[in-house]
Design an enzyme around this catalytic site. Structure first.
Site, short mmCIF file in Angstrom:
data_model
loop_
_atom_site.label_atom_id
_atom_site.label_comp_id
_atom_site.label_asym_id
_atom_site.label_seq_id
_atom_site.Cartn_x
_atom_site.Cartn_y
_atom_site.Cartn_z
N VAL A 73 -7.19 57.21 8.09
CA VAL A 73 -6.35 56.45 7.17
C VAL A 73 -5.64 55.32 7.91
O VAL A 73 -4.88 55.56 8.85
CB VAL A 73 -5.33 57.39 6.47
CG1 VAL A 73 -4.48 56.58 5.50
CG2 VAL A 73 -6.05 58.53 5.76
N LYS A 74 -5.91 54.12 7.45
CA LYS A 74 -5.28 52.95 8.05
C LYS A 74 -3.91 52.75 7.44
O LYS A 74 -3.77 52.66 6.21
CB LYS A 74 -6.13 51.72 7.75
CG LYS A 74 -6.83 51.16 8.95
CD LYS A 74 -7.52 49.89 8.53
CE LYS A 74 -8.10 49.18 9.69
NZ LYS A 74 -8.76 47.95 9.25
N ILE A 75 -2.92 52.65 8.33
CA ILE A 75 -1.52 52.51 7.90
C ILE A 75 -0.97 51.23 8.49
O ILE A 75 -1.03 51.05 9.72
CB ILE A 75 -0.68 53.72 8.43
CG1 ILE A 75 -1.30 55.07 8.02
CG2 ILE A 75 0.78 53.60 8.08
CD1 ILE A 75 -0.92 55.58 6.66
#
Ligand code: E4P
Length: 218
Positions: A82-84
């Protein structure tokens, strides 16, 4: 050094997957928008092609929204990361998600201080955007060098992804300093493969071979 491809285009991903040199994929909302397909479906298809980490980005800006989206995104495949985005809210989300076993990739990182903070929060991956730094006139190579010094000095678990790569030189510079991963756009990968002297060499070897065959037939 691990090679990720920075695209959401299935044809490009398949081509490099078939070459056997692909370790993962990074996408972002702009790359997915470019493909025009339903993003979740597109990420599913990417996860079917590549077994390594596939980054999909959250859209929400609050910790609560990011955590909720992340828990949905991981249902796409066991290799989803998951890119945050790097914000205070994002860092809080990383602190919640990583202990749950959800791998995060802190994105839109432009300074060594941001690297340090994301590493301290326990992100699995951190993505300094070196091309965009270069575009704004900053020294992207020094930034990456100091990033690696910080990560190695304290033995942080985070892997650094050289992102926003603009040219083949960026890949060489990243490799020289031991950056763990480079996420490379398709056109740059293509340029890494090509060298006019290689093409020239093949042509002249084949010409000489044909000449020999003709001589042998005489
Ligand atoms: C990284 O994960 C990003 O998707 C990407 O490298 C952004 O690069 P850009 O500056 O070419 O948009």
């Amino acid at each position: 050094m691990k090679f990720f491809i920075d695209t959401a285009n299935l044809k490009q991903i398949k081509e490099y997957q078939e070459l056997g040199i692909l370790d993962g994929v990074t996408t972002n909302p702009s790359l997915l928008a470019k493909e025009g397909a339903e993003p979740i479906e597109q990420l599913k298809k990417i996860c079917e092609i590549v077994k390594g980490p596939v980054s999909g980005e959250v859209i929400g800006l609050t910790t609560e929204e990011m955590v909720k989206e992340a828990r949905e995104l991981i249902k796409i495949g066991s290799n989803i990361v998951v890119k945050i985005p790097f914000t205070k809210e994002g860092i809080k989300a990383v602190k919640i998600l990583e202990p749950e076993g959800i791998k995060t990739n802190v994105t839109l990182v432009f300074s060594q201080n941001q690297v340090l903070l994301a590493a301290k929060a326990g992100a699995s991956y951190i993505s300094p955007f070196i091309g965009r730094l270069m575009d704004s006139g900053q020294n992207e190579i020094d930034m990456l060098k100091e990033t690696m010094q910080i990560i190695e000095k304290y033995k942080f678990k985070s892997e650094i992804i050289a992102a926003s790569i603009r040219n083949a030189r960026h890949v060489i510079e990243s490799a020289k300093m031991g950056v763990h991963i480079a996420t490379i756009p398709f056109d740059v990968l293509e340029k890494m493969f090509k060298h006019p002297r290689t093409e020239e060499g093949i042509k002249s070897f084949l010409n000489d071979w044909e000449k020999l065959q003709k001589q042998l037939k005489l």
